[in-house]
Scaffold this active site. Structure first.
Site, PDB file in Angstrom:
ATOM      1  N   LYS A 102       0.827  -1.194   0.053  1.00 28.69           N
ATOM      2  CA  LYS A 102       0.182   0.049  -0.071  1.00 28.69           C
ATOM      3  C   LYS A 102       0.870   1.139   0.000  1.00 28.69           C
ATOM      4  O   LYS A 102       1.536   1.348   0.724  1.00 28.69           O
ATOM      5  CB  LYS A 102      -0.799  -0.013   1.336  1.00 28.69           C
ATOM      6  CG  LYS A 102      -1.745   1.111   1.408  1.00 28.69           C
ATOM      7  CD  LYS A 102      -3.079   1.073   0.770  1.00 28.69           C
ATOM      8  CE  LYS A 102      -3.789   2.480   1.073  1.00 28.69           C
ATOM      9  NZ  LYS A 102      -4.483   2.604   2.151  1.00 28.69           N
ATOM     10  N   HIS A 139      -3.753   4.592  -1.993  1.00 24.24           N
ATOM     11  CA  HIS A 139      -4.650   5.793  -1.439  1.00 24.24           C
ATOM     12  C   HIS A 139      -4.431   6.964  -2.544  1.00 24.24           C
ATOM     13  O   HIS A 139      -3.578   7.398  -2.758  1.00 24.24           O
ATOM     14  CB  HIS A 139      -4.017   6.369  -0.068  1.00 24.24           C
ATOM     15  CG  HIS A 139      -4.846   7.578   0.500  1.00 24.24           C
ATOM     16  ND1 HIS A 139      -5.312   7.492   1.632  1.00 24.24           N
ATOM     17  CD2 HIS A 139      -5.322   8.754   0.002  1.00 24.24           C
ATOM     18  CE1 HIS A 139      -6.095   8.703   1.758  1.00 24.24           C
ATOM     19  NE2 HIS A 139      -5.782   9.340   0.991  1.00 24.24           N
ATOM     20  N   HIS A 176     -10.762   3.335  -1.567  1.00 22.73           N
ATOM     21  CA  HIS A 176     -11.752   4.067  -1.175  1.00 22.73           C
ATOM     22  C   HIS A 176     -12.088   5.286  -2.116  1.00 22.73           C
ATOM     23  O   HIS A 176     -11.783   6.728  -1.754  1.00 22.73           O
ATOM     24  CB  HIS A 176     -11.537   4.366   0.346  1.00 22.73           C
ATOM     25  CG  HIS A 176     -10.065   5.146   0.443  1.00 22.73           C
ATOM     26  ND1 HIS A 176      -9.313   5.903  -0.285  1.00 22.73           N
ATOM     27  CD2 HIS A 176      -9.220   4.544   1.682  1.00 22.73           C
ATOM     28  CE1 HIS A 176      -8.057   6.108   0.287  1.00 22.73           C
ATOM     29  NE2 HIS A 176      -7.978   5.443   1.148  1.00 22.73           N
ATOM     30  N   ASP A 249     -12.575   0.664   4.735  1.00 25.99           N
ATOM     31  CA  ASP A 249     -11.895   1.713   5.229  1.00 25.99           C
ATOM     32  C   ASP A 249     -12.294   1.928   6.640  1.00 25.99           C
ATOM     33  O   ASP A 249     -12.124   3.157   7.274  1.00 25.99           O
ATOM     34  CB  ASP A 249     -11.851   2.851   4.427  1.00 25.99           C
ATOM     35  CG  ASP A 249     -10.686   3.664   4.794  1.00 25.99           C
ATOM     36  OD1 ASP A 249      -9.623   3.174   5.491  1.00 25.99           O
ATOM     37  OD2 ASP A 249     -10.754   5.006   4.676  1.00 25.99           O
TER      38      ASP A 249
END
Lengths: 346, 346
Positions: A102, A139, A176, A249
């Site tokens: 990530k 992200h 997200h 999330d």
């Protein structure tokens, strides 16, 4: 009475560490068969050894829930090396110690002060991940001081396009997503690019976060956007398109770190996510697609082979009202005290 | 050492009532010669008798500051009658008991649950105000559930245009404007239409309110918008155009009503507003225009005749650093704990 039974996956969840982990991990394990655990703990999960240790802690905390298994990730930092990445898959063909890495943009969310500013620097790491078949989770907000917060996700889409073009065989998940622009960009990309959508972004606009009222328990990164964005996310989630997977999330913070100045970012949804999703999907006449969005699409994209071998628990959702608890310990959940029209069958 | 001396006016300020009034009113009175007091107290200032009583309370609280005088307003509610308005000016040519009436859109800010949804209903009241020369102050956000919060000010501009067209001799102030659209609309209108601008809207974007960080002490209605909007407000404030006047919208709330879920709207700036303005105007090479923006333009537009007859205190700003107190009582001010490059000379 309406019921729905399936193997649920939450492809983006925060368990944190220590006492918080012990409290919140079982709340996910009681409903989900698999969950992808975010690595931005304190300290972060950076190495194969970190991931092994963290997985053990989680398994210990969730030992009463058979058929739940955490899927591990590692945090990609500016000094992550290709060698560190190779450690996650000691021999090809085996199940990797972590399935995904990530990337956090510097300073843009909880525990991201050590995050990335220059994505080029990470290309040697992405190269190895592509080779090994590890998934890249992003992200999707562009860091830097000259971009306004509400524009960061749109601004990131150029970065995403460049990464996708450079690594055509790398599986990438934009996490997200919150904008219609992100929905459309992911839709236009090849099938190795997917996105997760949270349940709170299917419901909130920025009015319920910080305009009409200021509600710290609805505040997360990226923040919810406009009604048109929310509607595009709902459209994507119920569309039946396998690019869009559920990732809650869910992020627990103690109440005093939310109801304060400069509160932590994160919305806690883990124990109510599935009932809420059922309510939303039913409202849109798409209940028959929920098992795909919140389960099947994830294990296909992530190729969760263990589903075939290892026990994977099923969850049964039932149409009967549940009142969301005011608190779980000292964590105030999303929709605290409100009534949802679906529940989880015990 | 740089100094600047003038008679300062704050054309939009909240003193509230009771203990809070006693604490905050002197903080305005020590710097400003005149201040326009908002009528959304609990209970509201609706009648001439209310305004007389409220003025007395304020004068009592500020008795140590000679040369300060509050300018009174009344709250225009759906059931306000033309007769109630006539009471504010018992005989023509006299100084009115209140100089302005304020309209709040229903539900959009502190103590506005009794506010207005249908501006047409108020036209008989506006008619009398036009006849008497009373000023109409508007909180310029359009109420109603199908408008997103960030769009309410722009959506209100149509309402403003209609009121201006219907009452060509009514003096109107659009309060605490936050968008470039409002700046341009007010600029395009005849000289009987003006606007106030707060000091915090010259500095904030919504990143500092609820996106980048969630900062309840920066949260007010209307919320700060984008950088381009903030820049347009600065441009207007320093332009030397007499349509743009300073109104702090300073609004005190106790700390526990800010650092919580669903906090009160309002930024407390009264005691630091003038030093902050000096800092901003100096940064834009416009220090010579501050006395107009934060004084002269207001008493011209409001025709504050008392300026000629009654003593009006002067304030001297001096370029020397001040550290903003962490708190004033239990109220956390804007820029709490930060250093401003200007101060008020004692």
């Amino acid at each position: 009475m309406k019921e729905l039974t399936f193997k649920a996956c939450d492809m983006h969840v925060h368990f944190r560490q220590g006492d918080m982990l012990t409290k919140v991990a079982p709340l996910t394990a009681q409903h989900f068969a698999r969950a992808l655990l975010m690595p931005n703990t304190t300290p972060p999960i950076r190495t194969a050894a970190d991931a092994r240790r963290y997985k053990r802690e989680v398994m210990d905390a969730c030992s009463q829930y058979k058929g739940f298994e955490p899927l591990m990730t590692f945090k990609i930092l500016p000094d992550t090396t290709p060698e560190m990445v190779r450690d996650f898959l000691p021999s090809l063909g085996q199940i990797p110690i972590a399935v995904a890495g990530k990337v956090y943009p510097k300073g843009l969310t909880t525990n991201a002060q050590d995050g990335v500013e220059d994505y080029f620097e990470l290309f040697p790491v992405f190269e190895v991940m592509q080779e090994l078949g590890l998934i890249l989770c992003l992200h999707g907000e562009k860091p830097g001081k000259y971009i306004e917060g509400l524009d960061r996700e749109r601004a990131f889409l150029g970065t995403l396009k460049f990464i996708v073009a450079t690594f055509p065989d790398l599986k990438i998940v934009m996490e997200h997503i919150t904008t219609d622009a992100a929905v459309n960009t992911v839709l236009d990309m090849p099938s190795n690019v997917a996105a997760t959508i949270t349940v709170h972004h299917l419901l909130l606009t920025y009015d319920e976060v910080g305009v009409d009222k200021m509600r710290p328990h609805n505040y997360c990164k990226p923040v919810a956007k406009r009604a048109a964005d929310r509607d595009a996310l709902v459209e994507a989630a119920i569309s039946g398109c396998p690019k869009f997977m559920f990732g809650s999330d869910s992020a627990p913070h103690p109440q005093h770190k939310k109801e304060c100045s400069e509160c932590c970012a994160g919305v806690f949804t883990a124990p109510i996510a599935l009932p809420l999703l059922a309510e939303i999907f039913e409202q849109h006449n798409a209940l028959d697609r929920l098992a795909n969005f919140a389960g099947r699409f994830a294990w296909r994209f992530y190729e969760i082979l263990e589903f075939l071998d290892k026990p994977a628990k099923q969850v049964t959702l039932v149409k009967e009202p549940m009142v969301v608890p005011e608190k779980y310990g000292d964590v105030v959940p999303f929709k605290s005290g409100e009534t949802i029209s679906w529940n989880v069958k015990n």
